[in-house]
Design a protein around this motif. Structure first.
Motif, PDB file in Angstrom:
ATOM      1  N   TYR A  28       0.827  -1.136   0.027  1.00  0.00           N
ATOM      2  CA  TYR A  28      -0.046   0.035   0.155  1.00  0.00           C
ATOM      3  C   TYR A  28       0.866   1.319  -0.153  1.00  0.00           C
ATOM      4  CZ  TYR A  28      -2.787   3.803   1.613  1.00  0.00           C
ATOM      5  OH  TYR A  28      -3.529   4.953   1.762  1.00  0.00           O
ATOM      6  N   TYR A  29       1.973   1.328   0.843  1.00  0.00           N
ATOM      7  CA  TYR A  29       2.708   2.404   0.793  1.00  0.00           C
ATOM      8  C   TYR A  29       3.454   2.727  -0.515  1.00  0.00           C
ATOM      9  CZ  TYR A  29       2.254   2.566   6.135  1.00  0.00           C
ATOM     10  OH  TYR A  29       1.641   2.817   7.097  1.00  0.00           O
ATOM     11  N   ASP A  30       3.748   1.596  -1.153  1.00  0.00           N
ATOM     12  CA  ASP A  30       4.431   1.796  -2.670  1.00  0.00           C
ATOM     13  C   ASP A  30       3.506   2.357  -3.302  1.00  0.00           C
ATOM     14  OD1 ASP A  30       6.915   0.629  -1.623  1.00  0.00           O
ATOM     15  OD2 ASP A  30       6.439  -1.363  -2.315  1.00  0.00           O
ATOM     16  N   GLN A  31       2.074   1.905  -3.558  1.00  0.00           N
ATOM     17  CA  GLN A  31       1.059   2.415  -4.302  1.00  0.00           C
ATOM     18  C   GLN A  31       0.792   3.883  -4.106  1.00  0.00           C
ATOM     19  OE1 GLN A  31      -2.092  -0.399  -3.823  1.00  0.00           O
ATOM     20  NE2 GLN A  31      -1.321  -1.735  -5.119  1.00  0.00           N
ATOM     21  N   GLU A  32       0.972   4.139  -2.734  1.00  0.00           N
ATOM     22  CA  GLU A  32       0.601   5.448  -2.163  1.00  0.00           C
ATOM     23  C   GLU A  32       1.473   6.593  -2.778  1.00  0.00           C
ATOM     24  OE1 GLU A  32      -1.248   8.814  -0.504  1.00  0.00           O
ATOM     25  OE2 GLU A  32      -2.154   6.712  -1.092  1.00  0.00           O
ATOM     26  N   ALA A  33       2.903   6.284  -2.652  1.00  0.00           N
ATOM     27  CA  ALA A  33       4.003   6.839  -2.892  1.00  0.00           C
ATOM     28  C   ALA A  33       4.090   7.113  -4.664  1.00  0.00           C
ATOM     29  CB  ALA A  33       5.450   6.217  -2.783  1.00  0.00           C
ATOM     30  N   VAL A  34       3.542   6.154  -5.286  1.00  0.00           N
ATOM     31  CA  VAL A  34       3.351   6.524  -6.832  1.00  0.00           C
ATOM     32  C   VAL A  34       2.149   7.298  -7.216  1.00  0.00           C
ATOM     33  CG1 VAL A  34       2.892   5.192  -8.886  1.00  0.00           C
ATOM     34  CG2 VAL A  34       4.415   4.418  -7.479  1.00  0.00           C
ATOM     35  N   THR A  35       1.287   7.093  -6.444  1.00  0.00           N
ATOM     36  CA  THR A  35      -0.020   8.070  -6.650  1.00  0.00           C
ATOM     37  C   THR A  35       0.377   9.409  -6.046  1.00  0.00           C
ATOM     38  OG1 THR A  35      -1.413   5.831  -6.175  1.00  0.00           O
ATOM     39  CG2 THR A  35      -2.405   8.325  -6.080  1.00  0.00           C
ATOM     40  N   GLN A  36       0.949   9.524  -4.975  1.00  0.00           N
ATOM     41  CA  GLN A  36       0.980  10.879  -4.511  1.00  0.00           C
ATOM     42  C   GLN A  36       2.209  11.733  -5.469  1.00  0.00           C
ATOM     43  OE1 GLN A  36      -0.645  12.058  -1.811  1.00  0.00           O
ATOM     44  NE2 GLN A  36       0.363  14.145  -2.250  1.00  0.00           N
ATOM     45  N   GLN A  37       3.080  10.934  -6.029  1.00  0.00           N
ATOM     46  CA  GLN A  37       3.875  11.575  -6.900  1.00  0.00           C
ATOM     47  C   GLN A  37       3.367  12.103  -8.326  1.00  0.00           C
ATOM     48  OE1 GLN A  37       7.456  12.394  -6.206  1.00  0.00           O
ATOM     49  NE2 GLN A  37       7.040  13.515  -8.116  1.00  0.00           N
ATOM     50  N   ALA A  38       2.423  11.263  -8.759  1.00  0.00           N
ATOM     51  CA  ALA A  38       1.751  11.652  -9.872  1.00  0.00           C
ATOM     52  C   ALA A  38       0.933  12.887  -9.697  1.00  0.00           C
ATOM     53  CB  ALA A  38       0.731  10.284 -10.260  1.00  0.00           C
ATOM     54  N   ARG A  39       0.140  12.917  -8.445  1.00  0.00           N
ATOM     55  CA  ARG A  39      -0.600  13.978  -8.037  1.00  0.00           C
ATOM     56  C   ARG A  39       0.547  15.449  -7.745  1.00  0.00           C
ATOM     57  NH1 ARG A  39      -2.780  12.228  -2.795  1.00  0.00           N
ATOM     58  NH2 ARG A  39      -4.470  11.423  -4.263  1.00  0.00           N
ATOM     59  N   ILE A  40       1.454  15.315  -7.312  1.00  0.00           N
ATOM     60  CA  ILE A  40       2.513  16.217  -7.291  1.00  0.00           C
ATOM     61  C   ILE A  40       2.905  16.792  -8.592  1.00  0.00           C
ATOM     62  CG2 ILE A  40       4.658  16.906  -6.611  1.00  0.00           C
ATOM     63  CD1 ILE A  40       4.434  15.040  -4.102  1.00  0.00           C
ATOM     64  N   ASP A  41       3.411  15.683  -9.565  1.00  0.00           N
ATOM     65  CA  ASP A  41       3.493  16.166 -10.827  1.00  0.00           C
ATOM     66  C   ASP A  41       2.507  16.810 -11.674  1.00  0.00           C
ATOM     67  OD1 ASP A  41       6.075  14.994 -10.587  1.00  0.00           O
ATOM     68  OD2 ASP A  41       5.356  13.221 -11.599  1.00  0.00           O
ATOM     69  N   LYS A  42       1.063  16.516 -11.316  1.00  0.00           N
ATOM     70  CA  LYS A  42       0.030  17.152 -12.036  1.00  0.00           C
ATOM     71  C   LYS A  42      -0.179  18.595 -11.491  1.00  0.00           C
ATOM     72  CE  LYS A  42      -4.837  16.473 -12.916  1.00  0.00           C
ATOM     73  NZ  LYS A  42      -6.184  15.640 -12.300  1.00  0.00           N
TER      74      LYS A  42
END
Length: 115
Positions: A28-42
């Motif tokens: 879950y933490y791995d998935q959350e990190a990817v999702t959060q990075q995508a949110r930041i990039d957006k």
């Protein structure tokens, strides 16, 4: 030990559950990190306010801070499960070693990657 007794099975089930749960947490933490990075990039690409970007980076940092502890907990739970199985299998009959619970725990140990 010929057959797994009830106390052993309770310990085995608890330890197997711990390895599964901690593994899911790390996933879950791995998935959350990817999702959060995508949110930041957006946010950056859309020209969002720097405060919003900074807050989202703090969330990403918190996610990354949880990972080392989770990896330590997974390694400890993995080691405890392995020790429990090794102790049982040392004196177990082939029939007991082939029980569903024992085989499932061994498969979990093989599937679980510890760092």
């Amino acid at each position: 030990m010929s057959q797994p007794n009830t106390d052993f099975l309770k310990k085995l089930k608890a330890q197997t559950g711990a390895v599964k749960r901690i593994g899911k947490d790390l996933s879950y933490y791995d998935q959350e990190a990817v999702t959060q990075q995508a949110r930041i990039d957006k946010l950056i690409s859309s020209g969002a306010d720097e405060h919003d970007v900074r807050k989202q980076r703090e969330v990403l940092d918190e996610t990354h801070q949880m990972m080392p502890d989770g990896k330590k907990r997974l390694a400890a739970a993995h080691r405890d499960l392995k020790d429990l199985l090794d102790k049982f299998l040392k004196d177990a009959t082939p029939e007991a070693a082939a029980s569903d619970e024992i085989v499932a725990a061994q498969q979990l140990l093989q599937q679980t990657v510890t760092a």
